[in-house]
Structure formats: structure tokens, C-alpha cells
Design an enzyme around this catalytic site. Sequence first.
Site, PDB file in Angstrom:
ATOM      1  N   CYS A  70       0.830  -1.194   0.000  1.00 51.12           N
ATOM      2  CA  CYS A  70       0.000   0.000   0.000  1.00 51.12           C
ATOM      3  C   CYS A  70       0.875   1.258   0.000  1.00 51.12           C
ATOM      4  O   CYS A  70       1.999   1.244   0.471  1.00 51.12           O
ATOM      5  CB  CYS A  70      -0.936   0.098   1.194  1.00 51.12           C
ATOM      6  SG  CYS A  70      -1.871  -1.400   1.505  1.00 51.12           S
ATOM      7  N   ARG A  77       2.766   0.323  -5.485  1.00 50.18           N
ATOM      8  CA  ARG A  77       2.716  -0.388  -4.213  1.00 50.18           C
ATOM      9  C   ARG A  77       1.435  -1.198  -4.037  1.00 50.18           C
ATOM     10  O   ARG A  77       1.282  -1.906  -3.048  1.00 50.18           O
ATOM     11  CB  ARG A  77       2.839   0.603  -3.049  1.00 50.18           C
ATOM     12  CG  ARG A  77       4.106   1.423  -3.102  1.00 50.18           C
ATOM     13  CD  ARG A  77       4.121   2.451  -2.014  1.00 50.18           C
ATOM     14  NE  ARG A  77       4.557   1.884  -0.764  1.00 50.18           N
ATOM     15  CZ  ARG A  77       5.803   1.883  -0.330  1.00 50.18           C
ATOM     16  NH1 ARG A  77       6.753   2.433  -1.040  1.00 50.18           N
ATOM     17  NH2 ARG A  77       6.125   1.348   0.813  1.00 50.18           N
ATOM     18  N   TRP A 105      -2.938  -2.637  -1.482  1.00 48.75           N
ATOM     19  CA  TRP A 105      -2.698  -4.032  -1.849  1.00 48.75           C
ATOM     20  C   TRP A 105      -3.282  -4.828  -0.693  1.00 48.75           C
ATOM     21  O   TRP A 105      -2.799  -4.743   0.438  1.00 48.75           O
ATOM     22  CB  TRP A 105      -1.207  -4.295  -2.014  1.00 48.75           C
ATOM     23  CG  TRP A 105      -0.921  -5.680  -2.500  1.00 48.75           C
ATOM     24  CD1 TRP A 105      -0.992  -6.129  -3.797  1.00 48.75           C
ATOM     25  CD2 TRP A 105      -0.526  -6.809  -1.713  1.00 48.75           C
ATOM     26  NE1 TRP A 105      -0.664  -7.456  -3.858  1.00 48.75           N
ATOM     27  CE2 TRP A 105      -0.372  -7.909  -2.594  1.00 48.75           C
ATOM     28  CE3 TRP A 105      -0.282  -7.011  -0.356  1.00 48.75           C
ATOM     29  CZ2 TRP A 105       0.008  -9.169  -2.166  1.00 48.75           C
ATOM     30  CZ3 TRP A 105       0.096  -8.271   0.067  1.00 48.75           C
ATOM     31  CH2 TRP A 105       0.239  -9.336  -0.831  1.00 48.75           C
ATOM     32  N   ASN A 162      -0.201   1.387   5.821  1.00 44.45           N
ATOM     33  CA  ASN A 162       0.581   0.462   5.003  1.00 44.45           C
ATOM     34  C   ASN A 162       1.238  -0.517   5.958  1.00 44.45           C
ATOM     35  O   ASN A 162       2.016  -0.110   6.821  1.00 44.45           O
ATOM     36  CB  ASN A 162       1.645   1.249   4.219  1.00 44.45           C
ATOM     37  CG  ASN A 162       2.712   0.351   3.629  1.00 44.45           C
ATOM     38  OD1 ASN A 162       2.452  -0.802   3.310  1.00 44.45           O
ATOM     39  ND2 ASN A 162       3.922   0.878   3.490  1.00 44.45           N
ATOM     40  N   GLY A 163       0.916  -1.815   5.822  1.00 44.31           N
ATOM     41  CA  GLY A 163       1.520  -2.809   6.711  1.00 44.31           C
ATOM     42  C   GLY A 163       0.477  -3.788   7.204  1.00 44.31           C
ATOM     43  O   GLY A 163      -0.608  -3.903   6.615  1.00 44.31           O
ATOM     44  N   GLU A 189      13.675 -17.742 -13.524  1.00 43.73           N
ATOM     45  CA  GLU A 189      13.186 -16.399 -13.867  1.00 43.73           C
ATOM     46  C   GLU A 189      12.171 -16.482 -15.006  1.00 43.73           C
ATOM     47  O   GLU A 189      11.135 -15.800 -14.984  1.00 43.73           O
ATOM     48  CB  GLU A 189      14.385 -15.507 -14.244  1.00 43.73           C
ATOM     49  CG  GLU A 189      14.068 -14.128 -14.770  1.00 43.73           C
ATOM     50  CD  GLU A 189      13.347 -13.224 -13.790  1.00 43.73           C
ATOM     51  OE1 GLU A 189      13.085 -13.641 -12.651  1.00 43.73           O
ATOM     52  OE2 GLU A 189      13.009 -12.096 -14.192  1.00 43.73           O
ATOM     53  N   LYS A 238       8.349 -15.199 -14.578  1.00 44.98           N
ATOM     54  CA  LYS A 238       7.798 -14.142 -15.440  1.00 44.98           C
ATOM     55  C   LYS A 238       6.535 -14.618 -16.158  1.00 44.98           C
ATOM     56  O   LYS A 238       5.573 -13.882 -16.317  1.00 44.98           O
ATOM     57  CB  LYS A 238       8.826 -13.725 -16.505  1.00 44.98           C
ATOM     58  CG  LYS A 238       9.939 -12.855 -16.005  1.00 44.98           C
ATOM     59  CD  LYS A 238       9.483 -11.404 -15.909  1.00 44.98           C
ATOM     60  CE  LYS A 238      10.477 -10.539 -15.197  1.00 44.98           C
ATOM     61  NZ  LYS A 238      10.646 -10.834 -13.769  1.00 44.98           N
ATOM     62  N   GLU A 244       3.627 -14.726 -13.606  1.00 40.71           N
ATOM     63  CA  GLU A 244       3.097 -13.456 -13.089  1.00 40.71           C
ATOM     64  C   GLU A 244       2.457 -12.609 -14.174  1.00 40.71           C
ATOM     65  O   GLU A 244       1.535 -11.847 -13.904  1.00 40.71           O
ATOM     66  CB  GLU A 244       4.169 -12.666 -12.339  1.00 40.71           C
ATOM     67  CG  GLU A 244       5.246 -12.082 -13.184  1.00 40.71           C
ATOM     68  CD  GLU A 244       6.232 -11.253 -12.370  1.00 40.71           C
ATOM     69  OE1 GLU A 244       5.823 -10.581 -11.422  1.00 40.71           O
ATOM     70  OE2 GLU A 244       7.432 -11.273 -12.704  1.00 40.71           O
ATOM     71  N   HIS A 299      14.294 -36.633 -12.413  1.00 44.98           N
ATOM     72  CA  HIS A 299      13.998 -37.008 -11.024  1.00 44.98           C
ATOM     73  C   HIS A 299      12.563 -36.681 -10.650  1.00 44.98           C
ATOM     74  O   HIS A 299      12.240 -36.544  -9.482  1.00 44.98           O
ATOM     75  CB  HIS A 299      14.982 -36.324 -10.075  1.00 44.98           C
ATOM     76  CG  HIS A 299      16.400 -36.730 -10.344  1.00 44.98           C
ATOM     77  ND1 HIS A 299      16.886 -37.965 -10.013  1.00 44.98           N
ATOM     78  CD2 HIS A 299      17.416 -36.082 -10.968  1.00 44.98           C
ATOM     79  CE1 HIS A 299      18.145 -38.068 -10.403  1.00 44.98           C
ATOM     80  NE2 HIS A 299      18.491 -36.932 -10.993  1.00 44.98           N
ATOM     81  N   LYS A 344       4.369  -3.707  -6.988  1.00 46.66           N
ATOM     82  CA  LYS A 344       5.789  -3.556  -7.332  1.00 46.66           C
ATOM     83  C   LYS A 344       6.673  -3.634  -6.098  1.00 46.66           C
ATOM     84  O   LYS A 344       7.760  -4.169  -6.147  1.00 46.66           O
ATOM     85  CB  LYS A 344       5.963  -2.209  -8.038  1.00 46.66           C
ATOM     86  CG  LYS A 344       7.370  -1.911  -8.503  1.00 46.66           C
ATOM     87  CD  LYS A 344       7.643  -2.518  -9.848  1.00 46.66           C
ATOM     88  CE  LYS A 344       9.066  -2.333 -10.305  1.00 46.66           C
ATOM     89  NZ  LYS A 344       9.542  -3.501 -11.061  1.00 46.66           N
TER      90      LYS A 344
HETATM   91  C1  F6R Z   1       9.146 -10.277 -10.409  1.00 43.36           C
HETATM   92  C2  F6R Z   1       9.419  -9.191  -9.468  1.00 43.36           C
HETATM   93  C3  F6R Z   1       9.478  -9.515  -8.025  1.00 43.36           C
HETATM   94  C4  F6R Z   1      10.531  -8.670  -7.307  1.00 43.36           C
HETATM   95  C5  F6R Z   1      10.488  -8.932  -5.799  1.00 43.36           C
HETATM   96  C6  F6R Z   1      11.575  -8.181  -5.064  1.00 43.36           C
HETATM   97  O1  F6R Z   1       9.130  -9.820 -11.735  1.00 43.36           O
HETATM   98  O2  F6R Z   1       9.558  -8.063  -9.850  1.00 43.36           O
HETATM   99  O3  F6R Z   1       9.697 -10.879  -7.810  1.00 43.36           O
HETATM  100  O4  F6R Z   1      11.794  -8.988  -7.823  1.00 43.36           O
HETATM  101  O5  F6R Z   1       9.238  -8.556  -5.312  1.00 43.36           O
HETATM  102  O6  F6R Z   1      11.421  -6.799  -5.210  1.00 43.36           O
HETATM  103  P1  F6R Z   1      12.609  -5.815  -4.908  1.00 43.36           P
HETATM  104  O7  F6R Z   1      13.659  -6.059  -5.941  1.00 43.36           O
HETATM  105  O8  F6R Z   1      12.022  -4.445  -5.009  1.00 43.36           O
HETATM  106  O9  F6R Z   1      13.123  -6.144  -3.542  1.00 43.36           O
END
Ligand code: F6R
Length: 608
Positions: free
Chosen positions: A2, A27, A74, A98-99, A480, A484, A487, A503, A603
Site C-alpha cells: 500500500c 505499491r 494491496w 501500510n503494513g 526467472e 515471469k 506473473e 527425477h 511492485k
Molecule cells: C518479479 C518481481 C518480483 C521482485 C520482488 C523483489 O518480476 O519483480 O519478484 O523482484 O518482489 O522486489 P525488490 O527487488 O524491489 O526487492
Amino acid sequence: MCGIVGILGQTEVAPRLVDALKRLEYRGYDSAGVAVLIDGKLERRREEGKLRNLDAALERLPLAGTSGIGHTRWATHGGPSTRNAHPHVAGRVAVVHNGIIENYLELRAEIETFGAVPESDTDTEMVAHLVNRQLELGKTPREAVAEVLPRLHGAFALAFLFAGEEDLLIGARKGSPLAVGHGDGEMFFGSDAIALSPFTDRITYLEEGDWAVLTRSSVEIFDAANAPVTRAESRSSVTAALMDKGNYRHFMAKEIHEQPEVLGHTLSRYIDFGARKAAVPGIEHAGFDKINRLIISACGTAYIAGLVAKYWFEKYARLPVEIDVASEFRYRETPVSDGEFALFISQSGETADTLASLRYCKENGARIGAVVNVPESTIAREADVVFQTIAGPEIGVASTKAFTCQLAVLAVLAVQAGRIRGTLSAEQEASLIGALTEVPGYAVQALKREVDVERLSQSLAKASNALYLGRGTNFPLALEGALKLKELSYIHAEGYAAGELKHGPIALIDENMPVFVIAPHDSIYAKTVSNMQEVAARGGRIVLITDAKGAAESGDTAGNVVVMPDVPEIVAPIIYALPVQMISYHTAVFMGTDVDQPRNLAKSVTVE
Ligand code: F6R
């Protein structure tokens, strides 16, 4: 997570709250709301969904008033709905949060004893009721907040607005960030300096346990023991301009295409190009000549960058790496001793679990390094040495350019550690650094594969599951790729070390399963190709990501091949990240998902 904002302004505050919230939408975007004072009375507008819904509501039903608080959510306690949207109001108190308040059930039982009836399913509403109760008992707003704060367990940044108090905002932080902005005859609270950038660049960051009382002409800050404290005011370098997408359809596409440039900026901070040497400012803080292991912790894609770095540090600097996701690291009581070096990787610099792991290591005597993209962030401020990625603001929720810039910094660090520890000669250093110098050029070439990637993503968009395979540094890239895809396109995907396939996961292979194999023609190429044959023998649909040599040697085993430029081994994870990003981007575009703001995500993950 948030984002929160508070303004004591001279002009109408609702549009300014929305402007600040636009910069905080990274956020969370489950709902948004504002509360303002009109003739001393609290008035609210709240809407489920993205901020544009609140903006539209305020256009239909504007709010006048020059004091207010705002929130973009969020969801944690209580689903994403208007009823659960902040600000929450009880009597004379409005609050944004926020929290997570962990003792919320206990507080809920308490507020019911004095007859309060919660309107929402949130933890936050309890805080409004508790503070309002104190007002009813005759306390002043600041006494009421001081009374309630110690009773809240968990993590929070809070901002309070009080009916009848046109010149008062109170804010508090514990575990979640909160900044005070100083204007001319105006005062602000914000989750970060970015939120406040349209109004002021004069920022004071509250410290753990601090709370602050603002009027238009004063700031008083108190620590957790309610003692008055002074916190420094600094000038923020964050620009007020809202980022735009340029000619791109999505921020993610723009950020993928910015990589040649931002990788160049990042590398030039850490490399002496003329001397072909690593030249990382502040590297002496790491004590690479003395330590026996390196601790790395991070979350999500940043953790994956750390996994790649493990291969590099162990290979080039012969330095064992202890790495874990921060949400596990922080609780597993890992022995950490005086003089160790621990490295934390984070785009935002605000990720709650990463920050908690940092603090754990610090308390146990380790020196702290941070690879972060936001230099004003909490993680950057709490580290002993910051290795900043110069990726610029990353707006798309999925990390792209921040990831490759993290890799670039970590690669140079590993090489310099190798020199310091005597495991790399000057010639080897020159050769590795020479290779890294070429990264922006290789990235340009890799981006030219976009047309091929777009074509194959069209068929992938019909799949419900996918596998990514890789060995060595391509194994983290496989993780990764799967992350990706999940998500962005909501396709279930898993990343595996290619050798692990037999395995267990090989049981999943059939003609409907796309399998991405990341295999540059390196020292372990042949091993990965053997695993690819095992998939082919079971009818799996293979997409091979390799170079020209790898493509030639693979024969016709793979149904699709993405041919990458020929790159040195140390560079491969950085360059092979690009097709992985483009695959998930184009698949998501074909599927019509919200690429820049995928469902349920945010984010910056500031709750654990
Ligand atoms: C995936 C992604 C997340 C962030 C993770 C850590 O595409 O962006 O997995 O990498 O939430 O975020 P930061 O780097 O801001 O600590």
C-alpha cells in the site's frame, strides 16, 4: 504494501492526493481512497480497483478542502472492495495504513467491548476505533495516538486526520517506510519521496518507531519512547515528472528496450573501461580478502539475480555463497558472526523480508552491502555500502531492466572479489571485464530477436503449463523465465535445473507441454542438450534458446530455436534474460492480461 499520503495544503487537496497516489500505485492497486476535511468534517471517497476509478469518482463528486489523507491498497486483511478500502473512519478519526497489524483479532475483541462495530474486514479499522476511543475519553489527538501506537504489533506506516483539526496530521512508522515533506506553508506525509515529488524535494525520513505531528508550519518528531528527536532533512533527487511510455504500448516493453542503455550506465559506474579493470566504489567495505563466505538474500527476481551471482562468486573468487530467499532467511536463525559480509539485492529497496534479513545480519555483526535501484530507499540507507543499479525508475510491476542491471553489478563485484582474493590474474580480469564492456552491444543484438519471440509466443498463449530448463547460470534464468510467465500471463510454469528433470518433472511431459531450454554453446551445452533429447523422446514441444553454434549442433530436436548472439560465458545470463523477458511479455500481450499491473501483485512488497 500500500501507498499512503497526507497533505496539509494551501489549495484544494483531493487532486493533489490523487497525483501523489499515482506515483504510489506501484505499491498496490486493489482499491484507492481519500479523506479530506470540509468545514472540519471528515468526507471520504473510496473506490475498488485502480486509481483511475477513484479519479473518476472525484470528478463526479468533487471534494473541496485543504487537509487530507489518501491511500492505494494491496489487500492483506479483507478482500479488495470499497468497504475495505482506506481511509477507515471511526468517529473523529480517519486513518490510512501500510503494513499489517498482527494482533488485530485481540484489538477487534477490545473495540467490541466499548460498543464499536467494525464496518470492514480490515486490521486498519481497529486503529481508527482505538484512537477515537481515546478522544472520547478526553485525550488530545497526539495523546490518543501516543497511547495506541505501543499496542499495535506488526508493521505499519500510518497517517491520521482528525475531524475539527484543519491544521493537524499525525503519522507513525514501524517496519514500513514514511517520509515527511516540507513545503512553503504546507506539510506532507508520503510512503516515499516519489509520492511527494510534485510538492517538495525537502524530505525527512522517519526512523523505526518514530511518530510525527505536523502542522502547516511545524514538524515535531518523537521516537518510540515518546522522546522528542531531530531527524535530518535532505534534498531528494527524485524527479516530479510522471514517467511516460514513450512510443511503447506498455512500460514493460519500454523497460525491456531500455536495457542496452541502462546496462551501459550501470557498468560505467563500476568499470574502468580504459584499464579493463573492475573499479567498484566502496568495495573495501566488503572485506573480500578476509571473509570465508558471502551471504546473499533477496526476494523474487532479485533473489534469482543472487542465485546467478552465487555461480560467479564461487567460480571467479572461490568464495562460498550462502543464499536464501529473505522470507526464509530472516527466520531460520542462520549463524552470522562479526566481520562477515552480507549482500542484499532489491530494486525498490523497501521489500520487507529483505530489509528484515538485512537487520538480522546487522544485529549479528555483519557488514552490509546493498545492490539497490532506489538510492533513497530504506535498504540503501541502512546498508554500510550501496552498489546502486542505474536502471532508472522501473514502473512495470515485473522486474526487467532492474534484474539485468543487478546482474551487471554482481558480475563486476565477483570479478573484483576474484582479483582481491588472488583467484583471478590481471589478464583474466581484463578478459572478463572486456566481455562485460560489450554487454550493451550484445543486448542490442538480442533485442533484434523480438520478431521471432513474438511469433512463438502466439502459440504459447494457448498452453496452460510450461517448463523452463537450464544448467549452471542458466538454471536461475530458467526460474526467472517461469516466474515471469506465471506473473504476467498466468500460465503455470516451473523452472528446473536441466539435470533434475528425470527425477520427477519429466512425468509432466507430453505433446501439450512447451519446454524452453536455455543453452548457450558453453562448457555444459552438451549436457543440457542430452536433457533436451529426453524431452523430445517424450513428445515435448521444445523451444531452444541458444547461439548459432548451439542451434547448428542441436539438429532438428527443437521445434523452435531462438538464436542469440555469440557471447562470452560471464555475459550469457545477462543477455539470455532478454528473450526470457520478451517471451513472457508477448505471451501476456496475446492473452490480453494487464502487463504492467498483473492481478494480485504490487511492485514494492512492504509486508512480509
Ligand atoms: C518479479 C518481481 C518480483 C521482485 C520482488 C523483489 O518480476 O519483480 O519478484 O523482484 O518482489 O522486489 P525488490 O527487488 O524491489 O526487492
